[in-house]
Design a protein around this motif. Structure first.
Motif, PDB file in Angstrom:
ATOM      1  N   ALA A 269       0.831  -1.209   0.000  1.00  0.00           N
ATOM      2  CA  ALA A 269       0.000   0.000   0.000  1.00  0.00           C
ATOM      3  C   ALA A 269       0.864   1.258   0.000  1.00  0.00           C
ATOM      4  CB  ALA A 269      -0.930  -0.012   1.211  1.00  0.00           C
ATOM      5  N   HIS A 270       1.939   1.251   0.781  1.00  0.00           N
ATOM      6  CA  HIS A 270       2.830   2.408   0.808  1.00  0.00           C
ATOM      7  C   HIS A 270       3.547   2.575  -0.531  1.00  0.00           C
ATOM      8  CE1 HIS A 270       3.052   2.168   5.473  1.00  0.00           C
ATOM      9  NE2 HIS A 270       2.105   3.012   5.077  1.00  0.00           N
ATOM     10  N   ALA A 271       3.928   1.458  -1.155  1.00  0.00           N
ATOM     11  CA  ALA A 271       4.578   1.540  -2.465  1.00  0.00           C
ATOM     12  C   ALA A 271       3.654   2.192  -3.486  1.00  0.00           C
ATOM     13  CB  ALA A 271       4.992   0.143  -2.925  1.00  0.00           C
ATOM     14  N   LEU A 272       2.391   1.805  -3.479  1.00  0.00           N
ATOM     15  CA  LEU A 272       1.427   2.400  -4.412  1.00  0.00           C
ATOM     16  C   LEU A 272       1.219   3.881  -4.119  1.00  0.00           C
ATOM     17  CD1 LEU A 272      -1.198  -0.508  -4.539  1.00  0.00           C
ATOM     18  CD2 LEU A 272       0.382   0.179  -6.359  1.00  0.00           C
ATOM     19  N   SER A 273       1.229   4.244  -2.835  1.00  0.00           N
ATOM     20  CA  SER A 273       1.030   5.656  -2.488  1.00  0.00           C
ATOM     21  C   SER A 273       2.208   6.516  -2.926  1.00  0.00           C
ATOM     22  CB  SER A 273       0.819   5.795  -0.975  1.00  0.00           C
ATOM     23  OG  SER A 273       2.007   5.471  -0.262  1.00  0.00           O
ATOM     24  N   TYR A 274       3.410   5.926  -2.985  1.00  0.00           N
ATOM     25  CA  TYR A 274       4.593   6.656  -3.452  1.00  0.00           C
ATOM     26  C   TYR A 274       4.751   6.586  -4.972  1.00  0.00           C
ATOM     27  CZ  TYR A 274       6.496   7.298   1.272  1.00  0.00           C
ATOM     28  OH  TYR A 274       6.702   7.682   2.573  1.00  0.00           O
ATOM     29  N   GLY A 275       3.869   5.850  -5.635  1.00  0.00           N
ATOM     30  CA  GLY A 275       3.993   5.690  -7.079  1.00  0.00           C
ATOM     31  C   GLY A 275       5.139   4.778  -7.464  1.00  0.00           C
ATOM     32  N   ALA A 276       5.500   3.849  -6.571  1.00  0.00           N
ATOM     33  CA  ALA A 276       6.611   2.927  -6.821  1.00  0.00           C
ATOM     34  C   ALA A 276       6.097   1.665  -7.499  1.00  0.00           C
ATOM     35  CB  ALA A 276       7.305   2.568  -5.507  1.00  0.00           C
ATOM     36  N   GLY A 277       6.789   1.244  -8.539  1.00  0.00           N
ATOM     37  CA  GLY A 277       6.378   0.044  -9.257  1.00  0.00           C
ATOM     38  C   GLY A 277       6.728  -1.241  -8.528  1.00  0.00           C
ATOM     39  N   TYR A 278       7.651  -1.147  -7.566  1.00  0.00           N
ATOM     40  CA  TYR A 278       8.082  -2.332  -6.829  1.00  0.00           C
ATOM     41  C   TYR A 278       8.250  -1.987  -5.357  1.00  0.00           C
ATOM     42  CZ  TYR A 278       9.357  -3.882 -11.535  1.00  0.00           C
ATOM     43  OH  TYR A 278       9.339  -4.204 -12.863  1.00  0.00           O
ATOM     44  N   TYR A 279       8.284  -3.020  -4.531  1.00  0.00           N
ATOM     45  CA  TYR A 279       8.647  -2.836  -3.125  1.00  0.00           C
ATOM     46  C   TYR A 279       9.498  -4.027  -2.685  1.00  0.00           C
ATOM     47  CZ  TYR A 279       4.640  -5.961  -2.177  1.00  0.00           C
ATOM     48  OH  TYR A 279       3.755  -7.000  -2.153  1.00  0.00           O
ATOM     49  N   ILE A 280      10.364  -3.767  -1.714  1.00  0.00           N
ATOM     50  CA  ILE A 280      11.318  -4.771  -1.228  1.00  0.00           C
ATOM     51  C   ILE A 280      11.091  -4.990   0.256  1.00  0.00           C
ATOM     52  CG2 ILE A 280      13.764  -5.249  -0.768  1.00  0.00           C
ATOM     53  CD1 ILE A 280      14.470  -3.725  -3.281  1.00  0.00           C
ATOM     54  N   LEU A 281      11.100  -6.247   0.663  1.00  0.00           N
ATOM     55  CA  LEU A 281      11.071  -6.614   2.074  1.00  0.00           C
ATOM     56  C   LEU A 281      12.390  -7.298   2.411  1.00  0.00           C
ATOM     57  CD1 LEU A 281       7.438  -8.009   2.458  1.00  0.00           C
ATOM     58  CD2 LEU A 281       8.290  -5.735   3.033  1.00  0.00           C
ATOM     59  N   GLY A 282      13.007  -6.871   3.515  1.00  0.00           N
ATOM     60  CA  GLY A 282      14.311  -7.411   3.877  1.00  0.00           C
ATOM     61  C   GLY A 282      14.380  -7.851   5.319  1.00  0.00           C
ATOM     62  N   GLU A 283      15.262  -8.812   5.563  1.00  0.00           N
ATOM     63  CA  GLU A 283      15.483  -9.320   6.921  1.00  0.00           C
ATOM     64  C   GLU A 283      16.955  -9.670   7.079  1.00  0.00           C
ATOM     65  OE1 GLU A 283      12.856 -12.374   8.987  1.00  0.00           O
ATOM     66  OE2 GLU A 283      14.667 -13.569   8.620  1.00  0.00           O
ATOM     67  N   MET A 284      17.522  -9.310   8.222  1.00  0.00           N
ATOM     68  CA  MET A 284      18.898  -9.686   8.535  1.00  0.00           C
ATOM     69  C   MET A 284      18.893 -10.393   9.882  1.00  0.00           C
ATOM     70  SD  MET A 284      22.412  -7.504   8.192  1.00  0.00           S
ATOM     71  CE  MET A 284      21.922  -6.219   9.343  1.00  0.00           C
ATOM     72  N   ASN A 285      19.342 -11.645   9.875  1.00  0.00           N
ATOM     73  CA  ASN A 285      19.270 -12.501  11.056  1.00  0.00           C
ATOM     74  C   ASN A 285      20.676 -12.932  11.447  1.00  0.00           C
ATOM     75  OD1 ASN A 285      18.595 -14.258  13.076  1.00  0.00           O
ATOM     76  ND2 ASN A 285      17.199 -15.497  11.847  1.00  0.00           N
ATOM     77  N   ARG A 286      21.018 -12.727  12.699  1.00  0.00           N
ATOM     78  CA  ARG A 286      22.341 -13.136  13.180  1.00  0.00           C
ATOM     79  C   ARG A 286      22.242 -14.489  13.861  1.00  0.00           C
ATOM     80  NH1 ARG A 286      26.260 -10.009  17.556  1.00  0.00           N
ATOM     81  NH2 ARG A 286      27.911 -11.580  17.571  1.00  0.00           N
ATOM     82  N   VAL A 287      23.089 -15.433  13.404  1.00  0.00           N
ATOM     83  CA  VAL A 287      23.184 -16.765  13.994  1.00  0.00           C
ATOM     84  C   VAL A 287      24.645 -16.987  14.365  1.00  0.00           C
ATOM     85  CG1 VAL A 287      22.790 -19.224  13.677  1.00  0.00           C
ATOM     86  CG2 VAL A 287      21.281 -17.572  12.555  1.00  0.00           C
ATOM     87  N   GLY A 288      24.963 -16.887  15.652  1.00  0.00           N
ATOM     88  CA  GLY A 288      26.360 -16.969  16.067  1.00  0.00           C
ATOM     89  C   GLY A 288      27.132 -15.789  15.514  1.00  0.00           C
ATOM     90  N   GLU A 289      28.237 -16.070  14.808  1.00  0.00           N
ATOM     91  CA  GLU A 289      29.031 -15.009  14.192  1.00  0.00           C
ATOM     92  C   GLU A 289      28.525 -14.643  12.803  1.00  0.00           C
ATOM     93  OE1 GLU A 289      33.065 -16.181  14.083  1.00  0.00           O
ATOM     94  OE2 GLU A 289      33.350 -16.156  16.256  1.00  0.00           O
ATOM     95  N   LEU A 290      27.579 -15.392  12.294  1.00  0.00           N
ATOM     96  CA  LEU A 290      27.128 -15.234  10.909  1.00  0.00           C
ATOM     97  C   LEU A 290      25.865 -14.385  10.841  1.00  0.00           C
ATOM     98  CD1 LEU A 290      27.962 -16.300   8.090  1.00  0.00           C
ATOM     99  CD2 LEU A 290      26.285 -18.110   8.410  1.00  0.00           C
ATOM    100  N   ALA A 291      25.862 -13.404   9.926  1.00  0.00           N
ATOM    101  CA  ALA A 291      24.674 -12.599   9.651  1.00  0.00           C
ATOM    102  C   ALA A 291      24.146 -12.978   8.271  1.00  0.00           C
ATOM    103  CB  ALA A 291      24.993 -11.116   9.701  1.00  0.00           C
ATOM    104  N   ILE A 292      22.865 -13.310   8.198  1.00  0.00           N
ATOM    105  CA  ILE A 292      22.239 -13.743   6.949  1.00  0.00           C
ATOM    106  C   ILE A 292      21.262 -12.662   6.506  1.00  0.00           C
ATOM    107  CG2 ILE A 292      20.894 -15.537   5.817  1.00  0.00           C
ATOM    108  CD1 ILE A 292      21.842 -17.440   8.054  1.00  0.00           C
ATOM    109  N   LEU A 293      21.508 -12.099   5.327  1.00  0.00           N
ATOM    110  CA  LEU A 293      20.686 -11.024   4.782  1.00  0.00           C
ATOM    111  C   LEU A 293      19.819 -11.569   3.655  1.00  0.00           C
ATOM    112  CD1 LEU A 293      19.946  -7.993   4.527  1.00  0.00           C
ATOM    113  CD2 LEU A 293      21.879  -7.770   2.953  1.00  0.00           C
ATOM    114  N   SER A 294      18.511 -11.339   3.761  1.00  0.00           N
ATOM    115  CA  SER A 294      17.563 -11.799   2.747  1.00  0.00           C
ATOM    116  C   SER A 294      16.750 -10.608   2.253  1.00  0.00           C
ATOM    117  CB  SER A 294      16.636 -12.863   3.342  1.00  0.00           C
ATOM    118  OG  SER A 294      15.590 -13.182   2.442  1.00  0.00           O
TER     119      SER A 294
END
Length: 315
Positions: free
Chosen positions: A78-103
């Motif tokens: 809904a926010h993407a449409l209100s900004y006139g954006a053709g796409y939107y991205i959802l992201g998550e960064m999860n730390r497991v021990g010393e490792l950070a996984i970015l999606s």
């Protein structure tokens, strides 16, 4: 007159249309097991790299001093449409021990369909800069296997690359075996050794030292070459080598004096065999080896050819 003005400004309109940046909306990246400051820092750095590419304009939510509020998929669309954006991205960064996984996953604003995604790993905060630069450069390309520039390789990836290029390792091993000599009470020597390994990918080269003990004692220093059957992380291999070693054979007499008679001799010993290598590209690998030993000498009246098996831990 109006026609002349239209003809004059038409090229500028076309250029502006061709080079217009398509808008993408992205809520603050969600962080798990990490300080919330990373959400601000990573999201804003990613926006900098995306906007610098002149293909997309990345739009972030208004900044707030309060705790970050996570948006649902429906709210982000809904926010993407209100900004006139053709796409939107959802992201998550999860730390497991010393490792950070970015999606990161990109969706079309029109129907919510997924058009692109990536999952990357980082060992340290310093990894995030080359990681975000590379993702921004390849945003929306439709492939996860994109080329990596030398300044975009992370420490996480370089550790694997170092194992996939020529590398050296140290190892410890245990093993045992038997000789083809009859009449010896304890004909199954067992012992340990150390090795230095040079992996050139097409071949493994070893320098090793081994000690085995029983009624037949063996010491040997050797150099071996092993040829892997494939370039996969776990593979069969075969090869051989040359050792300088010696045998001490303790032969118990059968007469009434009941004494031991020792025979000693040293010289060159040929070996040939093979085995299986586990997790070759990992920081710690396991190697199982079986080989035949063929000495070039006799020890007294004995010819101590034999077979050995061993287990080596290489790191």
């Amino acid at each position: 007159m109006k026609r002349k003005i239209f003809v004059a400004v038409l090229p500028f309109i076309l250029v502006n249309f061709l080079y217009a940046q398509e808008k993408i909306y992205m809520p603050w990246i969600e962080v798990v097991n990490m300080h919330t400051d990373y959400s601000y820092a990573v999201s804003r750095l990613f926006r900098t790299y995306v906007n610098a590419g002149n293909r997309y304009e990345l739009i972030l939510p208004p900044e707030s001093d309060s705790l970050l509020r996570l948006e649902t998929v429906e709210e982000a669309r809904a926010h993407a449409l209100s900004y006139g954006a053709g796409y939107y991205i959802l992201g998550e960064m999860n730390r497991v021990g010393e490792l950070a996984i970015l999606s990161l996953t990109m969706y079309r604003s029109s129907d919510g369909g997924k058009v692109w995604n990536c999952i990357e790993k980082a060992y340290s905060p310093e990894d995030l800069d080359p990681l975000l630069s590379r993702i921004a450069e390849n945003l929306g390309t439709g492939t996860l296997q994109y080329a990596k520039k030398i300044d975009q390789v992370t420490d996480y990836e370089s550790r694997a690359y170092r194992r996939k290029d020529a590398n050296t390792s140290f190892g410890v091993m245990i093993g045992g075996g038997t000789t083809f000599i009859s009449g010896i009470s304890h004909n199954f020597p067992a012992g340990f050794g150390v090795l230095w390994q040079y992996d050139v990918r097409s071949m493994l080269l070893d320098l090793s030292g081994e000690l085995y003990f029983s009624d037949i004692n063996l010491f040997q220093l050797g150099i071996h070459g092993w040829v892997p059957f494939s370039r996969t992380s776990s593979t069969w291999f075969a090869g051989g080598g040359l050792n300088y070693g010696g045998f001490v054979i303790e032969n118990q007499s059968n007469d009434e004096d009941y004494y031991y008679e020792d025979h000693e001799k040293a010289g060159l010993i040929f070996s040939a065999g093979g085995g299986y290598l586990f997790n070759r590209d990992a920081s710690v690998s396991l190697r199982v080896t079986a080989k035949i030993l063929t000495p070039t000498f006799k020890v007294g009246s004995y010819y101590p050819a034999g077979a050995m098996v061993g287990l080596a831990l290489v790191f």
